[in-house]
Motif scaffolding. Sequence first.
Motif, short mmCIF file in Angstrom:
data_model
loop_
_atom_site.label_atom_id
_atom_site.label_comp_id
_atom_site.label_asym_id
_atom_site.label_seq_id
_atom_site.Cartn_x
_atom_site.Cartn_y
_atom_site.Cartn_z
N ARG A 167 1.20 -0.49 -1.77
CA ARG A 167 1.39 0.83 -1.18
C ARG A 167 2.56 1.60 -1.78
NH1 ARG A 167 -1.09 1.29 3.83
NH2 ARG A 167 -0.49 3.50 3.65
N ILE A 168 3.54 0.91 -2.32
CA ILE A 168 4.74 1.59 -2.83
C ILE A 168 4.85 1.47 -4.35
CG2 ILE A 168 7.25 1.76 -2.68
CD1 ILE A 168 5.80 2.51 -0.10
N VAL A 169 4.81 0.24 -4.85
CA VAL A 169 5.11 0.00 -6.26
C VAL A 169 3.98 0.51 -7.16
CG1 VAL A 169 5.58 -1.76 -7.99
CG2 VAL A 169 6.58 -1.96 -5.71
N VAL A 170 2.75 0.18 -6.83
CA VAL A 170 1.63 0.57 -7.70
C VAL A 170 1.51 2.09 -7.82
CG1 VAL A 170 -0.88 0.51 -7.96
CG2 VAL A 170 0.36 -1.57 -7.39
N PRO A 171 1.54 2.88 -6.72
CA PRO A 171 1.46 4.34 -6.90
C PRO A 171 2.61 4.91 -7.72
CG PRO A 171 0.98 3.74 -4.62
CD PRO A 171 1.48 2.50 -5.29
N MET A 172 3.81 4.33 -7.59
CA MET A 172 4.95 4.84 -8.35
C MET A 172 4.93 4.36 -9.81
SD MET A 172 8.05 4.49 -5.56
CE MET A 172 9.18 5.39 -6.62
N SER A 173 4.09 3.40 -10.09
CA SER A 173 4.05 2.81 -11.44
C SER A 173 2.83 3.25 -12.24
CB SER A 173 4.07 1.28 -11.35
OG SER A 173 5.15 0.83 -10.58
N ARG A 174 2.18 4.30 -11.82
CA ARG A 174 0.96 4.71 -12.51
C ARG A 174 1.17 5.01 -13.99
NH1 ARG A 174 -1.66 8.67 -7.82
NH2 ARG A 174 -2.30 6.98 -6.41
N PRO A 175 2.24 5.70 -14.40
CA PRO A 175 2.42 5.90 -15.85
C PRO A 175 2.56 4.60 -16.63
CG PRO A 175 3.79 7.43 -14.61
CD PRO A 175 3.25 6.45 -13.62
N GLY A 176 3.33 3.64 -16.08
CA GLY A 176 3.49 2.36 -16.76
C GLY A 176 2.19 1.58 -16.80
N ILE A 177 1.44 1.59 -15.69
CA ILE A 177 0.15 0.90 -15.67
C ILE A 177 -0.82 1.56 -16.64
CG2 ILE A 177 -1.83 0.36 -14.21
CD1 ILE A 177 0.09 0.08 -11.86
N GLU B 55 13.23 -1.52 -0.01
CA GLU B 55 13.91 -1.94 1.21
C GLU B 55 13.44 -1.12 2.40
OE1 GLU B 55 17.99 -1.54 0.24
OE2 GLU B 55 18.05 -3.31 -1.08
N SER B 56 13.19 0.17 2.20
CA SER B 56 12.70 1.00 3.30
C SER B 56 11.31 0.54 3.74
CB SER B 56 12.64 2.47 2.86
OG SER B 56 13.93 2.94 2.53
N ALA B 57 10.48 0.17 2.78
CA ALA B 57 9.14 -0.31 3.14
C ALA B 57 9.22 -1.61 3.93
CB ALA B 57 8.31 -0.50 1.87
N LYS B 58 10.13 -2.50 3.56
CA LYS B 58 10.27 -3.76 4.27
C LYS B 58 10.83 -3.55 5.67
CE LYS B 58 10.78 -6.38 -0.02
NZ LYS B 58 11.69 -7.20 -0.88
N VAL B 59 11.72 -2.55 5.82
CA VAL B 59 12.24 -2.23 7.16
C VAL B 59 11.11 -1.74 8.06
CG1 VAL B 59 13.72 -0.62 8.42
CG2 VAL B 59 14.58 -1.77 6.37
N ASP B 60 10.15 -1.03 7.48
CA ASP B 60 9.01 -0.54 8.26
C ASP B 60 7.98 -1.62 8.54
OD1 ASP B 60 10.12 1.96 8.33
OD2 ASP B 60 9.05 2.68 6.56
N GLY B 61 8.23 -2.83 8.07
CA GLY B 61 7.33 -3.94 8.38
C GLY B 61 6.38 -4.32 7.28
N CYS B 62 6.52 -3.78 6.10
CA CYS B 62 5.63 -4.13 4.99
C CYS B 62 6.04 -5.46 4.38
CB CYS B 62 5.66 -3.05 3.92
SG CYS B 62 4.96 -1.47 4.42
N GLY B 63 5.05 -6.31 4.11
CA GLY B 63 5.31 -7.54 3.37
C GLY B 63 5.35 -7.26 1.89
N GLU B 64 5.52 -8.32 1.12
CA GLU B 64 5.62 -8.15 -0.33
C GLU B 64 4.33 -7.60 -0.92
OE1 GLU B 64 8.20 -8.25 -1.98
OE2 GLU B 64 9.63 -9.36 -0.73
N LEU B 65 3.18 -8.11 -0.47
CA LEU B 65 1.91 -7.65 -1.02
C LEU B 65 1.65 -6.20 -0.67
CD1 LEU B 65 -0.69 -8.25 -2.53
CD2 LEU B 65 -1.69 -9.08 -0.38
N THR C 116 12.93 0.82 -13.27
CA THR C 116 13.37 2.19 -13.02
C THR C 116 13.10 2.64 -11.59
OG1 THR C 116 11.24 3.14 -13.72
CG2 THR C 116 12.89 2.74 -15.43
N ILE C 117 12.33 1.86 -10.82
CA ILE C 117 12.04 2.22 -9.42
C ILE C 117 13.23 1.83 -8.56
CG2 ILE C 117 10.53 1.80 -7.45
CD1 ILE C 117 8.27 1.29 -9.38
N PRO C 118 13.83 2.75 -7.82
CA PRO C 118 14.99 2.41 -7.00
C PRO C 118 14.67 1.34 -5.96
CG PRO C 118 14.76 4.79 -7.21
CD PRO C 118 13.51 4.18 -7.78
#
Length: 302
Positions: A210-220, A195-205, A188-190
């Motif tokens: 920084r992006i996926v875990v905070p947005m996934s707090r209800p699922g976690i 892609e925006s995070a990777k453009v800013d230089g973020c790797g997968e980890l 459900t996460i767009p």
Amino acid sequence: MTTTTLNAPTAPARTGHPGDGIAGTRARRTRLLHWIAVHTVAVAAALSFVLPFVFVFLTSVMSDRQAMSGELWPDTWHWSNYVTVFETPGFLDWWKNSLMYAGLGTLFTVCSAVPVAYALAKFRFRGRRTALVLVLATTMLPPQVVVIPMYLVWAQQFHLAGSLWPLIIPMAFGDAYSIFLLRQFLLTIPQEYLESAKVDGCGELRTLLRIVVPMSRPGIAAIALFQFFFCWNDYFGPQIYAAQNPAAWTLSYGLESFKSAHSVNWNLTMAATLLVMAPVIIVFFFAQKAFVEGVTLTGVKG
């Protein structure tokens, strides 16, 4: 000079149709009956869930003579039953063991499920669907099928029989149900956020942390609660690996000790049961919003 004032004729008062009042009364009566019907069903459903807890509580404060005698209300309130339960040899150790089992098990499950679910949800690689099918296939294998070979491995090769570590360590390698549930939520996460995070230089980890875990707090939170409840209520696992060592018993398995071969102290058993259920009820009460939200959003995409 005389001035004559002509009064304009007064318009007749408008009266409603006689049927309007009857229709309004019928509508209000229908809404009232609907409200009563809905709330009656809700109250009946609530009582069906609450009454067993009330019965357990009332029995827990009865005397040993009155418990299970057919009387529903205590003659005298024996609050000392809870003190007696706490003074039972090993009861505090069972608490510590249950907290360790549930706490570490939940932590290991979340830490292992998040990266696997992220890879299955957001990575594009050959065999992704096959990997998901293999993960789900493990849920179709009953634990009773592999319990004997797994016990022999942990007992003979690692010498961990008589402890809870054979139950805790495997959770660090993933849980199929938790992986699937969290993977459904991550869908459900767009993709634009990643892609925006990777453009800013973020790797997968870094994107994951920084992006996926905070947005996934209800699922976690949902998978964490599921795993905590499972570990806290688990009876089969401690019976297999910790039965020969009372110091490693959990609360769910230790409750068995309140029953003897010829008699049962039902008042103490019910008091101990309430003390075992209390942490689960408290945790769910404070985390129910995140739990419901996480479970609801896991079914948005397939």
